[in-house]
Motif scaffolding. Structure first.
Motif, PDB file in Angstrom:
ATOM      1  N   GLU A   1      -1.060  39.187  97.344  1.00 57.39           N
ATOM      2  CA  GLU A   1      -2.203  38.529  96.726  1.00 57.39           C
ATOM      3  C   GLU A   1      -1.689  37.460  95.785  1.00 57.39           C
ATOM      4  OE1 GLU A   1      -3.465  41.328  93.124  1.00 57.39           O
ATOM      5  OE2 GLU A   1      -3.361  42.427  95.019  1.00 57.39           O
ATOM      6  N   ARG A   2      -2.552  36.571  95.360  1.00 58.30           N
ATOM      7  CA  ARG A   2      -2.143  35.458  94.506  1.00 58.30           C
ATOM      8  C   ARG A   2      -2.248  35.883  93.037  1.00 58.30           C
ATOM      9  NH1 ARG A   2      -4.419  29.738  96.538  1.00 58.30           N
ATOM     10  NH2 ARG A   2      -2.653  29.116  95.230  1.00 58.30           N
ATOM     11  N   TYR A   3      -1.208  36.505  92.545  1.00 58.58           N
ATOM     12  CA  TYR A   3      -1.256  37.075  91.201  1.00 58.58           C
ATOM     13  C   TYR A   3      -0.140  36.608  90.280  1.00 58.58           C
ATOM     14  CZ  TYR A   3       2.663  40.236  92.128  1.00 58.58           C
ATOM     15  OH  TYR A   3       3.915  40.751  92.405  1.00 58.58           O
ATOM     16  N   LEU A   4       0.881  35.975  90.804  1.00 56.39           N
ATOM     17  CA  LEU A   4       2.026  35.594  89.982  1.00 56.39           C
ATOM     18  C   LEU A   4       1.742  34.307  89.201  1.00 56.39           C
ATOM     19  CD1 LEU A   4       4.987  36.268  92.442  1.00 56.39           C
ATOM     20  CD2 LEU A   4       4.358  37.619  90.434  1.00 56.39           C
ATOM     21  N   ASP A   5       2.127  34.306  87.936  1.00 55.02           N
ATOM     22  CA  ASP A   5       1.975  33.133  87.082  1.00 55.02           C
ATOM     23  C   ASP A   5       3.204  32.237  87.116  1.00 55.02           C
ATOM     24  OD1 ASP A   5      -0.557  34.071  85.879  1.00 55.02           O
ATOM     25  OD2 ASP A   5       0.726  35.594  84.948  1.00 55.02           O
ATOM     26  N   PHE A   6       4.374  32.856  87.296  1.00 53.57           N
ATOM     27  CA  PHE A   6       5.629  32.098  87.187  1.00 53.57           C
ATOM     28  C   PHE A   6       6.706  32.772  88.027  1.00 53.57           C
ATOM     29  CE2 PHE A   6       9.706  31.210  84.939  1.00 53.57           C
ATOM     30  CZ  PHE A   6       9.711  29.824  85.076  1.00 53.57           C
ATOM     31  N   ALA A   7       7.552  31.949  88.639  1.00 53.57           N
ATOM     32  CA  ALA A   7       8.699  32.466  89.382  1.00 53.57           C
ATOM     33  C   ALA A   7       9.893  31.562  89.129  1.00 53.57           C
ATOM     34  CB  ALA A   7       8.398  32.545  90.875  1.00 53.57           C
TER      35      ALA A   7
END
Length: 217
Positions: free
Chosen positions: A133-139
């Protein structure tokens, strides 16, 4: 005035670091231990101004869910974790128990170990364990260079709209203009892939060995 980034002498670099969130004792000790214990690998550690930038960026973006691919001895992960709010989570992927053993000690010393979930194994496989799902803020990607396209493919679909992916070593010490080895060629191809990816808005910055920031649409 100048129309491009100026070159940094050692003296100017020292001034830059000293006037932009200079490293505290924990970061200084981690950098020194990495140099002394792992001299042949010490160049894998992010630059001090890059660590400060990662903390700043994490706070600026109000990051709560972050991923790091390639942890080494933990300087970049420590920097990201310090920028997280209470309840924030950084999931780190690496293949080395030896290198990350050093990282764990410094995470504990900095009091951020409860914010970090370390997963050991090939990131091309372990990244697939993350929620779809689209949940990450930063990578932050800073691992084996031939693996960058795989990590990118796994992370972009998991980034929230407006989330940011930071990719290290995109200039390869200047060799990106005339690739000399497999890693150089892999990054040259990857940089073209990012530029052509309609899912992101990228910018390449001359920080340390080159840092691409890509905002996911």
């Amino acid at each position: 005035m100048t129309t491009k980034s100026i070159p940094l002498t050692d003296e100017l670099h020292a001034y830059l670091v000293a006037h932009g969130a200079p490293p505290d004792e924990i970061i200084q000790d981690l950098a020194e231990e990495t140099r002394s214990v792992l001299p042949e690998h010490a160049s894998m550690q992010v630059a001090p101004e890059q660590a400060a930038f990662l903390t700043f960026l994490t706070r600026l973006l109000d990051v709560r869910q972050a991923v790091e691919v390639g942890t080494f001895t933990g300087l970049s992960s420590l920097a990201i974790a310090r920028g997280l709010p209470d309840g924030g989570q950084l999931t780190c992927f690496d293949v080395s128990e030896e290198f990350t053993g050093i990282a764990r000690r410094y995470w504990a010393r900095a009091g951020v170990q409860d914010r970090i979930d370390l997963r050991i194994g090939p990131a091309g496989e372990t990244l697939r364990e993350l929620p779809h799902e689209r949940y990450l803020d930063f990578a932050f990607i800073d691992a084996d260079k031939t693996g960058y396209p795989v990590y990118w493919a796994e992370l972009v679909p998991r980034m929230r709209p407006g989330g940011v992916i930071a990719v290290d070593n995109v200039l390869r010490g200047g060799r990106i203009l005339a690739p000399q080895n497999e890693g150089d060629r892999a990054i040259a191809a990857f940089n073209d892939e990012v530029l052509a990816d309609v899912r992101v808005d990228p910018v390449m910055l001359p920080i340390a060995d080159g840092l691409t920031l890509a905002r996911v649409r």
